[in-house]
Design a protein around this motif. Structure first.
Motif, PDB file in Angstrom:
ATOM      1  N   VAL A 241       0.954  -1.196  -0.022  1.00 55.96           N
ATOM      2  CA  VAL A 241       0.158  -0.155   0.017  1.00 55.96           C
ATOM      3  C   VAL A 241       0.386   1.207  -0.089  1.00 55.96           C
ATOM      4  O   VAL A 241       2.182   1.200   0.861  1.00 55.96           O
ATOM      5  CB  VAL A 241      -0.851  -0.015   0.949  1.00 55.96           C
ATOM      6  CG1 VAL A 241      -1.410   1.603   1.524  1.00 55.96           C
ATOM      7  CG2 VAL A 241      -1.703  -1.004   1.287  1.00 55.96           C
ATOM      8  N   TRP A 242       0.157   1.949  -0.787  1.00 56.43           N
ATOM      9  CA  TRP A 242       1.340   3.249  -1.000  1.00 56.43           C
ATOM     10  C   TRP A 242       1.032   4.694   0.223  1.00 56.43           C
ATOM     11  O   TRP A 242      -0.257   4.417   0.164  1.00 56.43           O
ATOM     12  CB  TRP A 242       0.906   4.163  -2.303  1.00 56.43           C
ATOM     13  CG  TRP A 242       1.462   3.585  -2.903  1.00 56.43           C
ATOM     14  CD1 TRP A 242       0.321   3.125  -4.631  1.00 56.43           C
ATOM     15  CD2 TRP A 242       2.685   3.883  -4.136  1.00 56.43           C
ATOM     16  NE1 TRP A 242       1.913   2.903  -5.587  1.00 56.43           N
ATOM     17  CE2 TRP A 242       2.856   3.258  -4.881  1.00 56.43           C
ATOM     18  CE3 TRP A 242       4.003   4.035  -3.161  1.00 56.43           C
ATOM     19  CZ2 TRP A 242       4.300   2.506  -5.678  1.00 56.43           C
ATOM     20  CZ3 TRP A 242       5.186   3.535  -3.858  1.00 56.43           C
ATOM     21  CH2 TRP A 242       4.870   3.193  -5.471  1.00 56.43           C
ATOM     22  N   ARG A 243       2.030   4.838   1.011  1.00 59.38           N
ATOM     23  CA  ARG A 243       2.307   5.577   2.172  1.00 59.38           C
ATOM     24  C   ARG A 243       2.498   6.790   1.421  1.00 59.38           C
ATOM     25  O   ARG A 243       3.538   6.863   0.936  1.00 59.38           O
ATOM     26  CB  ARG A 243       2.436   5.180   3.256  1.00 59.38           C
ATOM     27  CG  ARG A 243       2.225   3.760   4.185  1.00 59.38           C
ATOM     28  CD  ARG A 243       1.389   3.978   4.923  1.00 59.38           C
ATOM     29  NE  ARG A 243       0.637   2.939   5.733  1.00 59.38           N
ATOM     30  CZ  ARG A 243      -0.389   2.443   5.664  1.00 59.38           C
ATOM     31  NH1 ARG A 243      -0.426   3.537   6.731  1.00 59.38           N
ATOM     32  NH2 ARG A 243      -1.097   0.982   6.236  1.00 59.38           N
ATOM     33  N   TYR A 244       1.569   8.044   2.140  1.00 58.97           N
ATOM     34  CA  TYR A 244       2.080   9.531   1.403  1.00 58.97           C
ATOM     35  C   TYR A 244       2.681  10.179   2.909  1.00 58.97           C
ATOM     36  O   TYR A 244       2.015   9.756   3.833  1.00 58.97           O
ATOM     37  CB  TYR A 244       0.374  10.183   1.009  1.00 58.97           C
ATOM     38  CG  TYR A 244       0.498   9.432  -0.451  1.00 58.97           C
ATOM     39  CD1 TYR A 244       1.167  10.522  -1.789  1.00 58.97           C
ATOM     40  CD2 TYR A 244      -0.721   8.644  -0.501  1.00 58.97           C
ATOM     41  CE1 TYR A 244       0.995   9.545  -2.952  1.00 58.97           C
ATOM     42  CE2 TYR A 244      -0.340   8.164  -1.792  1.00 58.97           C
ATOM     43  CZ  TYR A 244       0.314   8.187  -3.151  1.00 58.97           C
ATOM     44  OH  TYR A 244      -0.298   7.931  -3.599  1.00 58.97           O
ATOM     45  N   TYR A 245       3.814  11.002   2.415  1.00 61.82           N
ATOM     46  CA  TYR A 245       4.055  11.745   3.908  1.00 61.82           C
ATOM     47  C   TYR A 245       4.615  13.270   3.087  1.00 61.82           C
ATOM     48  O   TYR A 245       4.998  13.807   1.828  1.00 61.82           O
ATOM     49  CB  TYR A 245       5.325  11.248   4.118  1.00 61.82           C
ATOM     50  CG  TYR A 245       5.529   9.781   4.466  1.00 61.82           C
ATOM     51  CD1 TYR A 245       4.863  10.043   5.923  1.00 61.82           C
ATOM     52  CD2 TYR A 245       5.790   9.105   3.623  1.00 61.82           C
ATOM     53  CE1 TYR A 245       4.912   8.202   6.091  1.00 61.82           C
ATOM     54  CE2 TYR A 245       6.071   7.485   4.135  1.00 61.82           C
ATOM     55  CZ  TYR A 245       5.234   7.325   5.004  1.00 61.82           C
ATOM     56  OH  TYR A 245       5.263   6.036   5.850  1.00 61.82           O
ATOM     57  N   CYS A 246       3.741  14.297   4.158  1.00 63.51           N
ATOM     58  CA  CYS A 246       4.512  15.579   3.697  1.00 63.51           C
ATOM     59  C   CYS A 246       6.494  16.200   3.269  1.00 63.51           C
ATOM     60  O   CYS A 246       7.084  15.356   4.169  1.00 63.51           O
ATOM     61  CB  CYS A 246       3.979  16.459   4.353  1.00 63.51           C
ATOM     62  SG  CYS A 246       1.976  17.149   4.642  1.00 63.51           S
ATOM     63  N   ASN A 247       6.807  16.095   2.829  1.00 65.72           N
ATOM     64  CA  ASN A 247       8.400  16.272   1.978  1.00 65.72           C
ATOM     65  C   ASN A 247       9.078  17.483   3.776  1.00 65.72           C
ATOM     66  O   ASN A 247      10.062  16.807   4.193  1.00 65.72           O
ATOM     67  CB  ASN A 247       9.071  16.747   1.365  1.00 65.72           C
ATOM     68  CG  ASN A 247       9.071  16.238   0.437  1.00 65.72           C
ATOM     69  OD1 ASN A 247       8.226  14.767   0.496  1.00 65.72           O
ATOM     70  ND2 ASN A 247       8.619  16.456  -1.037  1.00 65.72           N
ATOM     71  N   ASN A 248       8.358  17.684   4.342  1.00 61.07           N
ATOM     72  CA  ASN A 248       8.803  18.752   5.464  1.00 61.07           C
ATOM     73  C   ASN A 248       9.194  18.039   6.695  1.00 61.07           C
ATOM     74  O   ASN A 248       9.395  17.989   7.709  1.00 61.07           O
ATOM     75  CB  ASN A 248       8.025  20.046   5.310  1.00 61.07           C
ATOM     76  CG  ASN A 248       6.865  20.323   6.200  1.00 61.07           C
ATOM     77  OD1 ASN A 248       6.215  18.530   5.116  1.00 61.07           O
ATOM     78  ND2 ASN A 248       6.113  20.891   5.924  1.00 61.07           N
ATOM     79  N   ILE A 249       7.607  16.615   6.832  1.00 58.28           N
ATOM     80  CA  ILE A 249       7.982  16.113   7.675  1.00 58.28           C
ATOM     81  C   ILE A 249       8.456  14.283   7.819  1.00 58.28           C
ATOM     82  O   ILE A 249       8.842  13.952   8.712  1.00 58.28           O
ATOM     83  CB  ILE A 249       6.184  16.281   8.915  1.00 58.28           C
ATOM     84  CG1 ILE A 249       5.483  15.983   8.000  1.00 58.28           C
ATOM     85  CG2 ILE A 249       6.329  17.915   9.496  1.00 58.28           C
ATOM     86  CD1 ILE A 249       4.595  15.341   8.610  1.00 58.28           C
ATOM     87  N   SER A 250       8.818  14.611   6.826  1.00 60.69           N
ATOM     88  CA  SER A 250       9.501  13.147   6.841  1.00 60.69           C
ATOM     89  C   SER A 250      10.764  12.928   7.001  1.00 60.69           C
ATOM     90  O   SER A 250      11.660  13.424   6.639  1.00 60.69           O
ATOM     91  CB  SER A 250       9.497  12.070   5.225  1.00 60.69           C
ATOM     92  OG  SER A 250       9.732  13.844   4.195  1.00 60.69           O
TER      93      SER A 250
END
Ligand SMILES: [Zn+2]
Length: 325
Positions: free
Chosen positions: A315-324
């Motif tokens: 499953v694809w998990r999405y993250y914001c770049n500034n908090i990943s």
């Protein structure tokens, strides 16, 4: 009726009971042609509206010289079979529409697999499985919607007095018919007056996912550069001086994208999770539309570098770049 430079448009606006307000199609009279742009739903109310509009202007069905289709959706092609069964006239559409409208077997098989895999990877679980079993959304691919006649592929930039513009987003095969001299734009469902148009996720010819929201934004921007004083849309009222509305729809794409970012920031990381938080009980009822909006917008944000994704347990998990990390 709209008249300019010896050209006339006779609109057929057939009332709809939902938020689309109406199903629209248009007869355009030019010197040696009477062209039908789109063909509504395959219903008696659309059929009667076409007949009445023809009669009101002293034309018969057999005076129609050709049909132009803005895209392949069911509510834009409905009357084609009825019309071509009375007299044989060319029906023009984008090459992708031809594949779908003629129900190419290999393509249809690929399409089912595309959605099965997509919903799995977006974390939709059982609800996604059920949606695939019920394939398909009636607007996109209802039963018995095969077009009987041979579709002529739109291959040039000009056809029947119109400039042809690719405006994908709502559908991968969406085209606009632009009459430069009259400043008329027949734009399918790119721009609708009362609601934003949905950018549907669909497989491309080879099964890759179209970046529908990215395309939608580009298509809106493309039309913003045209000299247009009337947009003839697939639904709702005819739009005069469309520039402000085009700009508004472009801004709305970013506003929606920001809402999804805020949900991702709370730790919700799957497309399905975002859908359930954002749309609650509508998620299941309007699954196909909502998942299109979300996946298309996630693709848009990813392309902008605002988010990234990682596959975990299929499953694809999405993250914001500034908090990943
Ligand atoms: Zn439509």
């Amino acid at each position: 009726m709209f008249i300019k430079n010896n050209r006339e448009v006779f609109p057929c606006l057939v009332p709809a009971s939902n938020k689309l307000k109406s199903f629209n199609f248009f007869l355009v009279k030019q010197e040696n042609s009477l062209t039908l742009i789109d063909a509504g739903l395959n219903t008696d109310s659309c059929w009667n509206s076409l007949q009445k509009t023809l009669k009101d202007h002293d034309y018969a069905l057999t005076d129609i010289t050709g049909i132009l289709l803005t895209h392949h959706h069911t509510d834009h092609i409905g009357l084609v079979n009825r019309i071509v069964s009375t007299h044989s006239i060319p029906v023009y559409a984008h090459p992708y529409a031809k594949l779908v409208l003629n129900r190419d077997k290999e393509y249809m098989k690929m399409r089912v697999e595309f959605f099965r895999k997509l919903y799995q990877e977006m974390g939709c679980g059982e609800i996604g499985e059920k949606q695939v079993a019920d394939l398909h959304n009636p607007i996109i691919l209802g039963e018995n919607k095969k077009i009987d006649s041979e579709i002529q592929v739109i291959a040039n930039n000009q056809l029947l007095g119109f400039d042809i513009l690719d405006i994908p987003g709502h559908a991968p095969d969406q085209v606009a018919f632009y009459h430069k001299e009259c400043k008329w734009l027949f734009a399918g469902d790119l721009l609708i007056g009362n609601i934003p148009s949905i950018a549907f996720i669909e497989p491309d010819y080879d099964g890759t996912r179209n970046k529908s929201v990215v395309q939608q934004k580009k298509s809106l921007e493309k039309c913003l550069l045209l000299d247009v004083d009337h947009v003839f849309p697939g639904h709702g009222m005819i739009i005069e001086n469309p520039h402000d509305l085009l700009k508004e729809r472009i801004i709305e794409i970013d506003e929606k994208a920001n809402k999804y970012i805020n949900i991702i920031k709370t730790g919700i990381s799957t497309a399905s999770g975002i859908a359930q938080i954002r749309y609650k009980e509508k998620y299941e009822k309007q699954f196909f539309n909502i998942m299109s909006e979300i996946i298309g917008t996630l693709d848009y944000l990813e392309l902008q570098g605002k988010i990234n994704k990682e596959m975990k347990k299929g499953v694809w998990r999405y993250y914001c770049n500034n908090i990943s990390s």
